[in-house]
Write a protein that holds these residues in place. Structure first.
Motif, PDB file in Angstrom:
ATOM      1  N   ALA A 181       0.845  -1.208   0.000  1.00  0.00           N
ATOM      2  CA  ALA A 181       0.000   0.000   0.000  1.00  0.00           C
ATOM      3  C   ALA A 181       0.873   1.249   0.000  1.00  0.00           C
ATOM      4  N   GLN A 182       1.905   1.221   0.827  1.00  0.00           N
ATOM      5  CA  GLN A 182       2.838   2.349   0.921  1.00  0.00           C
ATOM      6  C   GLN A 182       3.491   2.620  -0.443  1.00  0.00           C
ATOM      7  N   ALA A 183       3.905   1.536  -1.125  1.00  0.00           N
ATOM      8  CA  ALA A 183       4.556   1.673  -2.438  1.00  0.00           C
ATOM      9  C   ALA A 183       3.589   2.261  -3.469  1.00  0.00           C
ATOM     10  N   VAL A 184       2.327   1.818  -3.424  1.00  0.00           N
ATOM     11  CA  VAL A 184       1.320   2.327  -4.374  1.00  0.00           C
ATOM     12  C   VAL A 184       1.029   3.805  -4.083  1.00  0.00           C
ATOM     13  N   ASN A 185       0.941   4.152  -2.787  1.00  0.00           N
ATOM     14  CA  ASN A 185       0.727   5.562  -2.416  1.00  0.00           C
ATOM     15  C   ASN A 185       1.870   6.438  -2.932  1.00  0.00           C
ATOM     16  N   GLU A 186       3.098   5.953  -2.745  1.00  0.00           N
ATOM     17  CA  GLU A 186       4.265   6.718  -3.211  1.00  0.00           C
ATOM     18  C   GLU A 186       4.225   6.896  -4.725  1.00  0.00           C
ATOM     19  N   LEU A 187       3.794   5.840  -5.422  1.00  0.00           N
ATOM     20  CA  LEU A 187       3.685   5.910  -6.880  1.00  0.00           C
ATOM     21  C   LEU A 187       2.699   7.006  -7.285  1.00  0.00           C
ATOM     22  N   MET A 188       1.559   7.094  -6.596  1.00  0.00           N
ATOM     23  CA  MET A 188       0.559   8.111  -6.946  1.00  0.00           C
ATOM     24  C   MET A 188       1.126   9.517  -6.758  1.00  0.00           C
ATOM     25  N   PHE A 189       1.884   9.712  -5.679  1.00  0.00           N
ATOM     26  CA  PHE A 189       2.505  11.017  -5.459  1.00  0.00           C
ATOM     27  C   PHE A 189       3.548  11.335  -6.531  1.00  0.00           C
ATOM     28  N   GLU A 190       4.333  10.331  -6.909  1.00  0.00           N
ATOM     29  CA  GLU A 190       5.347  10.532  -7.964  1.00  0.00           C
ATOM     30  C   GLU A 190       4.677  10.929  -9.284  1.00  0.00           C
ATOM     31  N   LEU A 191       3.589  10.233  -9.619  1.00  0.00           N
ATOM     32  CA  LEU A 191       2.894  10.506 -10.881  1.00  0.00           C
ATOM     33  C   LEU A 191       2.224  11.868 -10.843  1.00  0.00           C
ATOM     34  N   ASN A 192       1.714  12.245  -9.687  1.00  0.00           N
ATOM     35  CA  ASN A 192       1.126  13.573  -9.521  1.00  0.00           C
ATOM     36  C   ASN A 192       2.190  14.641  -9.799  1.00  0.00           C
ATOM     37  N   GLU A 193       3.375  14.397  -9.272  1.00  0.00           N
ATOM     38  CA  GLU A 193       4.497  15.338  -9.427  1.00  0.00           C
ATOM     39  C   GLU A 193       4.965  15.406 -10.891  1.00  0.00           C
ATOM     40  N   SER A 194       5.160  14.232 -11.511  1.00  0.00           N
ATOM     41  CA  SER A 194       5.744  14.210 -12.858  1.00  0.00           C
ATOM     42  C   SER A 194       4.725  14.519 -13.951  1.00  0.00           C
ATOM     43  N   GLU A 195       3.477  14.068 -13.775  1.00  0.00           N
ATOM     44  CA  GLU A 195       2.472  14.228 -14.846  1.00  0.00           C
ATOM     45  C   GLU A 195       1.536  15.408 -14.604  1.00  0.00           C
ATOM     46  N   LYS A 196       1.597  15.985 -13.409  1.00  0.00           N
ATOM     47  CA  LYS A 196       0.692  17.094 -13.015  1.00  0.00           C
ATOM     48  C   LYS A 196      -0.789  16.671 -13.071  1.00  0.00           C
ATOM     49  N   THR A 197      -1.026  15.387 -12.819  1.00  0.00           N
ATOM     50  CA  THR A 197      -2.399  14.867 -12.786  1.00  0.00           C
ATOM     51  C   THR A 197      -2.972  15.079 -11.383  1.00  0.00           C
ATOM     52  N   SER A 198      -4.213  15.512 -11.304  1.00  0.00           N
ATOM     53  CA  SER A 198      -4.879  15.624 -10.001  1.00  0.00           C
ATOM     54  C   SER A 198      -5.362  14.241  -9.570  1.00  0.00           C
ATOM     55  N   PHE A 199      -5.352  14.000  -8.276  1.00  0.00           N
ATOM     56  CA  PHE A 199      -5.892  12.757  -7.718  1.00  0.00           C
ATOM     57  C   PHE A 199      -6.943  13.102  -6.673  1.00  0.00           C
ATOM     58  N   LEU A 200      -8.100  12.443  -6.758  1.00  0.00           N
ATOM     59  CA  LEU A 200      -9.096  12.498  -5.681  1.00  0.00           C
ATOM     60  C   LEU A 200      -9.211  11.080  -5.145  1.00  0.00           C
ATOM     61  N   ILE A 201      -8.754  10.898  -3.902  1.00  0.00           N
ATOM     62  CA  ILE A 201      -8.636   9.546  -3.350  1.00  0.00           C
ATOM     63  C   ILE A 201      -9.562   9.384  -2.153  1.00  0.00           C
ATOM     64  N   VAL A 202     -10.486   8.441  -2.261  1.00  0.00           N
ATOM     65  CA  VAL A 202     -11.337   8.063  -1.130  1.00  0.00           C
ATOM     66  C   VAL A 202     -10.571   7.005  -0.342  1.00  0.00           C
ATOM     67  N   SER A 203     -10.393   7.240   0.957  1.00  0.00           N
ATOM     68  CA  SER A 203      -9.549   6.318   1.718  1.00  0.00           C
ATOM     69  C   SER A 203      -9.930   6.276   3.190  1.00  0.00           C
ATOM     70  N   HIS A 204      -9.633   5.122   3.812  1.00  0.00           N
ATOM     71  CA  HIS A 204      -9.733   5.012   5.275  1.00  0.00           C
ATOM     72  C   HIS A 204      -8.381   5.301   5.919  1.00  0.00           C
ATOM     73  N   ASP A 205      -7.361   5.471   5.063  1.00  0.00           N
ATOM     74  CA  ASP A 205      -5.982   5.612   5.531  1.00  0.00           C
ATOM     75  C   ASP A 205      -5.728   7.059   5.972  1.00  0.00           C
ATOM     76  N   LEU A 206      -5.767   7.298   7.279  1.00  0.00           N
ATOM     77  CA  LEU A 206      -5.645   8.663   7.794  1.00  0.00           C
ATOM     78  C   LEU A 206      -4.250   9.230   7.552  1.00  0.00           C
ATOM     79  N   LYS A 207      -3.247   8.347   7.549  1.00  0.00           N
ATOM     80  CA  LYS A 207      -1.878   8.794   7.305  1.00  0.00           C
ATOM     81  C   LYS A 207      -1.747   9.318   5.868  1.00  0.00           C
TER      82      LYS A 207
END
Length: 228
Positions: A181-207
């Motif tokens: 999960a941590q690796a997938v979260n990091e990937l989403m942040f990397e892609l947000n940074e490199s591709e400038k794509t917005s993410f709207l994430i529904v999650s129970h993960d408070l961290k």
């Protein structure tokens, strides 16, 4: 700031439960800017997934508007809705929803082919995206030959391949162990940074929610901005 890539205005949605009318969304408002990382947290049954479906044009609101870039997705024809979804939005779910009989490359290319892209060009673009999510050596693998984390990376690749303005992710790591999960979260942040794509994430993960630029809390069908 630029115009929001996604905007929900006074969204109401209810369902019938026998004779009762259950109000699931009670006048929800939200805005997502370009390249913004946004989370929605809240308990099960609070209306988070329903809201995501309405924002993505997969379900209609009773009243209210949803603008993707400058288009009200619920005021256009079904065909144009499909077009807007295909071009401007990417979807990632808790379960990857990859097609079992197709390879990783074919799964990721699918939205482009559905959108009318030439097959070779679609495969080239899919290959580039799969390399970006770190699975360049898995192009010909089918979902059954991939680990849970790899499947979710391929699902994120499929969501990214059309270069959407925003990716809507419903509990994207809810089915994964903590490290994956941590690796997938990091990937989403990397892609947000490199591709400038917005993410709207529904999650129970408070961290995860805490690491976002903006966090909303959904409670009894109402959305409150708790971090900005």
């Amino acid at each position: 700031m630029s115009n929001p890539v996604l905007r929900g205005i006074d969204i109401h949605k209810s369902f019938r439960d026998g004779k009762n009318k259950v109000e699931v969304l009670k006048g929800v408002n939200l805005e997502i800017e370009q390249a913004e990382m946004t989370a929605i947290i809240g308990s099960s049954g609070s209306g988070k997934s329903t809201l995501l479906h309405v924002l993505g044009g997969l379900d209609s609101p009773d009243t209210g508007q949803v603008f993707i870039k400058d288009k009200d997705i619920h005021k256009v024809s079904t065909r144009n809705q499909g077009k807007i979804r295909n071009q401007q939005l990417g979807f990632v779910y808790q379960f990857h929803h990859l097609l079992a009989e197709f390879t990783a490359l074919e799964n990721v290319a699918m939205p482009l082919i559905i959108g009318g892209e030439n097959q070779n060009a679609a495969y080239d673009a899919a290959e580039q995206v799969i390399k970006k999510v770190g699975l360049g050596e898995r192009l010909t693998h089918k979902p059954s030959e991939l680990s849970g984390g790899e499947r979710q990376r391929i699902a994120i690749g499929r969501a990214l391949v059309t270069k959407p303005a925003c990716i809507l992710a419903d509990e994207p790591t809810g089915n994964l162990d903590t490290m994956t999960a941590q690796a997938v979260n990091e990937l989403m942040f990397e892609l947000n940074e490199s591709e400038k794509t917005s993410f709207l994430i529904v999650s129970h993960d408070l961290k995860l929610a805490d690491s976002m630029q903006k966090t909303y809390q959904m409670k009894d069908g109402e959305l409150e901005l708790i971090k900005h």
